[in-house]
Write a protein that holds these residues in place. Sequence first.
Motif: not given
Length: 302
Positions: A190-211
């Motif tokens: 529901e929160y990811k859909k909310y961001l998409l509806s606002k045109g806001i980008s997100y990325r997902e990872t399982k690795e703490l050090t990746e980003y």
Amino acid sequence: MPKSLISIHDFSKDEMLHILDMAAKFEANPFQTILKGKVVACIFFEPSTRTRLSFETAANRLGARIIGFSDADNTSVSKGETLKDTIKMVSNYADLIIMRHPLEGSARYASEVSGVPVINAGDGANQHPSQTLLDLYSIFKTQGRLSDLSINMVGDLKYGRTVHSLLQAMSHFSPLFTFTAPDELMMPQEYKKYLLSKGISYRETKELTEYLNDTDILYMTRVQQERFLDPIEYERVKNVYSLNASMLDGCRSNMRILHPLPRVNEISTDVDSSEHAYYFEQARNGVFTRMAIIAYLLGKEI
Ligand code: CP
């Protein structure tokens, strides 16, 4: 119905910026007894250290008196009194109610039966809007702006009410979000859909050090044992991340680590002395931000 703060959506972008401006004025001059004669009720049905004590400090510094409880077992709730009746009683006694409760939606319900403003100090996994306003204040103080920041949320993104409120508030300021979590604790759809509806980008990872090296605000959270129905699932993920000082070597110089606290194992104590650590100052900012919220809801300006 008086204006309450139940969800971060109850405040417009302009109101949020006004609260931050008031917080800065209270930080510059914290002893302003503009609420002399007022009574503030802090009623906590769940444990708290920072939220309750910083709200009480805020009310004290504003000159208000405080009533309330930190353990509902010592109240008539233990005799079966309903939340509705409890709120109706407390709103007979106080000018403002600050409530923490384990049930999602309880704060909204309280605001609908209360004759005085209600501040949601956390309702289950739903919202914690005063935490969000102090987080915004902390982000602004450390970055000099709220817009166009890279915000990396880490840990319990499923049950974490602080990250849910912060995501919605930051959506006014064109952020880039990173969600760092194991599969079991990912940011809900529901929160990811909310961001998409606002045109806001997100990325997902399982690795703490990746980003980590591409982050302005690293928002760490605790895996909350009290939210898990299945203890085996909690055991599987409880130590999933542990940030230590050696991981910070390549970080941006402006990167700051926030955490609503309490922490358990997710930030090693060797991070505390790093220039990137900001979580204790963040908790201190809670006093000024909560002074601003209380004053604003009671119609007092500075
Ligand atoms: N950040 C926060 O809500 O802390 P407490 O649970 O100690 O109030």
